[in-house]
Design a protein around this motif. Structure first.
Motif, PDB file in Angstrom:
ATOM      1  N   SER A  35      -6.477  -4.541 -13.316  1.00 33.75           N
ATOM      2  CA  SER A  35      -7.721  -5.270 -13.062  1.00 33.75           C
ATOM      3  C   SER A  35      -7.480  -6.758 -12.857  1.00 33.75           C
ATOM      4  O   SER A  35      -8.316  -7.455 -12.267  1.00 33.75           O
ATOM      5  N   SER A  36      -6.337  -7.265 -13.309  1.00 35.86           N
ATOM      6  CA  SER A  36      -6.025  -8.682 -13.139  1.00 35.86           C
ATOM      7  C   SER A  36      -5.023  -8.910 -12.003  1.00 35.86           C
ATOM      8  O   SER A  36      -4.545 -10.025 -11.820  1.00 35.86           O
TER       9      SER A  36
ATOM     10  N   ASP B 287      -9.393   0.844 -12.776  1.00 35.47           N
ATOM     11  CA  ASP B 287     -10.041  -0.227 -12.034  1.00 35.47           C
ATOM     12  C   ASP B 287      -9.018  -0.907 -11.130  1.00 35.47           C
ATOM     13  O   ASP B 287      -8.069  -1.524 -11.611  1.00 35.47           O
TER      14      ASP B 287
ATOM     15  N   GLY C  29      -9.222  -3.485  -8.383  1.00 36.49           N
ATOM     16  CA  GLY C  29      -9.992  -4.449  -7.604  1.00 36.49           C
ATOM     17  C   GLY C  29      -9.077  -5.427  -6.889  1.00 36.49           C
ATOM     18  O   GLY C  29      -7.950  -5.676  -7.323  1.00 36.49           O
TER      19      GLY C  29
END
Length: 321
Positions: free
Chosen positions: A187-188, A216, A218
């Motif tokens: 996610s990071s 996740d 993204g």
């Protein structure tokens, strides 16, 4: 059959109906478009029915033409398949029409087809590259390569390989941003995601035999063009979850490095197969069955492209920042 209806006209009619194009049908039968038009006009005259509605950009079947197409299509296919069995007993011949996704065809199908035609020069290859799943029967396709879920019960399917996936990035990205040590860390990171027709594909992982878990993923790039994502990841712009048939050559060269390799990755966990799909009436076609056998033997089990893992195992692991 009416005495003035010849077999060439019937073959031509089936191809015009299939492609919606006089010029394309004429090219398949080595005819001039004007000659093709005359054959169809003679067929319509013999039958006493208009078979096509002509438009400036398209040709469509009339109601009578549709009924006639449904009546004779399979018979013409059987006649053409019977012609394959004349001559050398074991030598396949005739036109073989194949449909495949462009990215898979460029990397794997093209060299396989080249070797197949060298072995069977009497086979004429007709390769159509598309990411959309058109009806093989309507399009006159002998074999379709389909990746993922199969949803047409009328077709027969031969499993060619089970897709494996790899989470990977370029060494430059790992040097700049570090390598994730846990799926939650994605996610990071900047994840480059394939945009399917139903939306962005979700990444899934599992440890051992545990169920797959979505993660996740993204980032600042989504695309329905996988070659664009490939160039982005090779340029050090992020992380991708790619099938190994797409990423293997870059992993072997060290242009991409695997991440979180202790996990098993997938995009669609319930649809991991790569299949060769073909209509039931191609079961007795020598050229179709010869190609299916050649395709399976060429890919191997496990698929040859998964040999990248032996190379990657010998390379140093990405460091954590």
């Amino acid at each position: 059959m009416h005495k003035n209806v010849n077999l060439l006209a019937l073959r031509l009619f089936v191809r015009v109906a299939t492609h919606g194009s006089f010029s394309q049908a004429a090219a398949e039968l080595n005819l001039l478009p004007s000659s093709a038009s005359r054959h169809i006009a003679a067929l319509e005259h013999a039958l006493g029915q208009a078979l096509f509605t002509r438009h400036s950009r398209a040709v469509r079947l009339t109601d009578a033409g549709q009924r006639y197409y449904e009546s004779i299509r399979e018979a013409i296919e059987q006649i053409d398949q019977a012609g394959e069995h004349i001559g050398e007993e074991d030598e396949p011949r005739g036109r073989l029409k194949i449909s495949a996704p462009p990215a898979f065809a460029r990397r794997h199908l093209a060299p396989i087809l080249m070797r197949f035609q060298e072995r069977h020069p009497a086979v004429e290859l007709d390769l159509w590259l598309t990411d959309t799943f058109s009806d093989p029967v309507e399009a006159g396709i002998d074999v379709s390569i389909r990746i993922g879920e199969l949803n047409d019960s009328r077709m027969l399917a031969r499993l060619l390989a089970i897709q494996s996936f790899v989470l990977c990035a370029a060494p430059a990205y790992v040097e700049a941003c570090g390598a994730p040590q846990d799926p939650a860390e994605l996610s990071s990171h900047n994840c480059l995601v394939y945009q399917a027709t139903y939306g962005p594909q979700k990444w899934h992982y599992r440890s051992g035999d545990a169920p797959f878990v979505p993660v996740d993923a993204g980032g600042n790039v989504r695309s329905n063009y996988i070659e664009y994502l490939l160039e982005m990841v090779r340029g050090g712009k992020g992380i991708v979850c790619f099938p190994t048939w797409l990423a293997s050559r870059y992993l072997e060269r060290g242009e991409l490095v695997p991440l979180l390799g202790e996990m098993t990755w997938a995009l669609e966990p319930d649809a991991l197969g790569i299949h060769a799909v073909y209509p039931a009436n191609r079961q007795r076609s020598r050229k179709t069955q010869s190609f299916l056998q050649w395709l399976g033997e060429s890919i191997g089990e496990p698929p040859y492209w998964d040999g990248w893992q032996r190379v990657a195992a010998a390379k140093p692991k990405p460091r954590r920042r």
